[in-house]
Design an enzyme around this catalytic site. Sequence first.
Site, PDB file in Angstrom:
ATOM      1  N   GLU A   1       0.549  -1.354  -0.037  1.00  0.00           N
ATOM      2  CA  GLU A   1       0.168   0.383   0.187  1.00  0.00           C
ATOM      3  C   GLU A   1       0.794   1.242  -0.116  1.00  0.00           C
ATOM      4  OE1 GLU A   1      -2.581  -0.289   3.790  1.00  0.00           O
ATOM      5  OE2 GLU A   1      -3.552  -1.157   2.622  1.00  0.00           O
TER       6      GLU A   1
ATOM      7  N   GLU B   1      -6.657  -7.329   0.118  1.00  0.00           N
ATOM      8  CA  GLU B   1      -6.797  -7.649   0.969  1.00  0.00           C
ATOM      9  C   GLU B   1      -7.704  -6.332   1.549  1.00  0.00           C
ATOM     10  OE1 GLU B   1      -3.428  -5.911   3.300  1.00  0.00           O
ATOM     11  OE2 GLU B   1      -4.839  -4.613   4.299  1.00  0.00           O
TER      12      GLU B   1
HETATM   13  C1  IDC Z   1      -2.900  -3.412  10.247  1.00  0.00           C
HETATM   14  C2  IDC Z   1      -2.635  -4.631  11.718  1.00  0.00           C
HETATM   15  C3  IDC Z   1      -2.492  -3.966  13.197  1.00  0.00           C
HETATM   16  C4  IDC Z   1      -1.352  -3.966  13.037  1.00  0.00           C
HETATM   17  C5  IDC Z   1      -1.044  -2.579  11.412  1.00  0.00           C
HETATM   18  C6  IDC Z   1       0.414  -1.714  11.745  1.00  0.00           C
HETATM   19  O1  IDC Z   1      -3.941  -5.100  11.613  1.00  0.00           O
HETATM   20  O2  IDC Z   1      -2.660  -5.497  13.626  1.00  0.00           O
HETATM   21  O3  IDC Z   1      -0.932  -3.131  14.183  1.00  0.00           O
HETATM   22  O4  IDC Z   1      -1.477  -2.979  10.492  1.00  0.00           O
HETATM   23  O5  IDC Z   1       1.742  -2.836  11.428  1.00  0.00           O
HETATM   24  C7  IDC Z   1      -3.613  -1.864   5.877  1.00  0.00           C
HETATM   25  C8  IDC Z   1      -2.459  -2.719   5.982  1.00  0.00           C
HETATM   26  C9  IDC Z   1      -2.051  -3.457   7.015  1.00  0.00           C
HETATM   27  C10 IDC Z   1      -3.560  -2.898   8.359  1.00  0.00           C
HETATM   28  C11 IDC Z   1      -4.488  -2.635   8.004  1.00  0.00           C
HETATM   29  C12 IDC Z   1      -5.660  -2.844   9.005  1.00  0.00           C
HETATM   30  O6  IDC Z   1      -1.747  -3.175   4.641  1.00  0.00           O
HETATM   31  O7  IDC Z   1      -0.671  -3.517   7.432  1.00  0.00           O
HETATM   32  O8  IDC Z   1      -3.005  -4.053   9.306  1.00  0.00           O
HETATM   33  N1  IDC Z   1      -4.844  -2.033   7.032  1.00  0.00           N
HETATM   34  O9  IDC Z   1      -5.412  -1.371   9.640  1.00  0.00           O
HETATM   35  N2  IDC Z   1      -4.456  -0.999   4.679  1.00  0.00           N
HETATM   36  C13 IDC Z   1      -5.183  -0.483   5.373  1.00  0.00           C
HETATM   37  C14 IDC Z   1      -5.991  -1.180   6.529  1.00  0.00           C
END
Ligand code: IDC
Length: 314
Positions: free
Chosen positions: A145, A233
């Site tokens: 992303e 995702e």
């Molecule tokens: C989130 C995880 C969380 C972690 C965070 C940072 O759910 O546990 O603390 O990342 O590492 C994304 C991302 C994905 C995110 C997820 C939710 O690709 O890594 O995971 N998210 O925030 N994009 C939109 C949402």
Amino acid sequence: MKTKYEQHGALYFNRSGKLVDCDNRIVQLRGYSTHGLSWYPQYVNREFFEFMRDKWYVDVIRLAMYTAEEDGYCVGTEENKKKLLEVIDRGVKAATELGLYVIIDWHILSDSNPLMHIEEASEFFKTVARKYHAYGNVIYEICNEPNVNCTWADIKKYAETIIPIIREYDSYSVILVGTPTWSQDVDEAVKAPIKGDNNLGYVLHFYADTHRDELRNKLSEAAENKLPLFVSEFGICDASGDGEGNEEQGKIWLDLLDKYDISYCMWNLGNRDESSASFVPSCEKTTDFTEEDLNPSAKWYIHELALRNKPKQS
Ligand code: IDC
């Protein structure tokens, strides 16, 4: 019952932007994304993959390897890198033995522009493409992303470096490219697609409680323009990965993805205390999950998978 990989083998995006097999039959994949491999490697195991295949009707697993967060590939020790490559290897081999597709995801996030770690990415994709070029089930996702301070031009520049590195070893596997604004701006790719490779997909991510019609319209427009798309995702909670799941919006999204035959993976296989996690925090199992081990989003998705992805008896 044959898996999708056993039926279709290696996949391609055709000129209509559809993911197809070598006979031009449309193939739509549905599956799950791991959480960060450094933190939750225990879910990358053959028994669980087999369980997901047979009980949840999953046909693709995304291996999410963070690059810049704690113990990420680009910020940890050499030892840590080695461990991550071993987890990926375990995941790819298990998926292959089980006839599942597998995505190797270079999970940029706090490193918002993929150009930040382009050298590490070059070395990484050279390593994995060399290792897995003969595996028709492997898909490379080169930047999860891209976000703040990152333009589509930056991403294209990055992709135009990484794609030839992969293609030197692996001439045909699907390569997925993230898009600006946390993989939402697929309209940028419609306007200025990456040239010179014929097996690329553009990534869109959504979190159904946050992203609704506006993002759905972007996706539909891109699909109508025959842009190859892949949702590597998604969640039904909000974009933070937490908050209440919105099943109604989730269903609208999945119906739309099914309408366009777009593949998707839900976030995440983990037991962290967040609603996007599939497992409740107290659950320490690594396979054979039952209802009480699951968070509501996972229960919802598994039900949807049974409706949408269960192989028809022939
Ligand atoms: C989130 C995880 C969380 C972690 C965070 C940072 O759910 O546990 O603390 O990342 O590492 C994304 C991302 C994905 C995110 C997820 C939710 O690709 O890594 O995971 N998210 O925030 N994009 C939109 C949402």
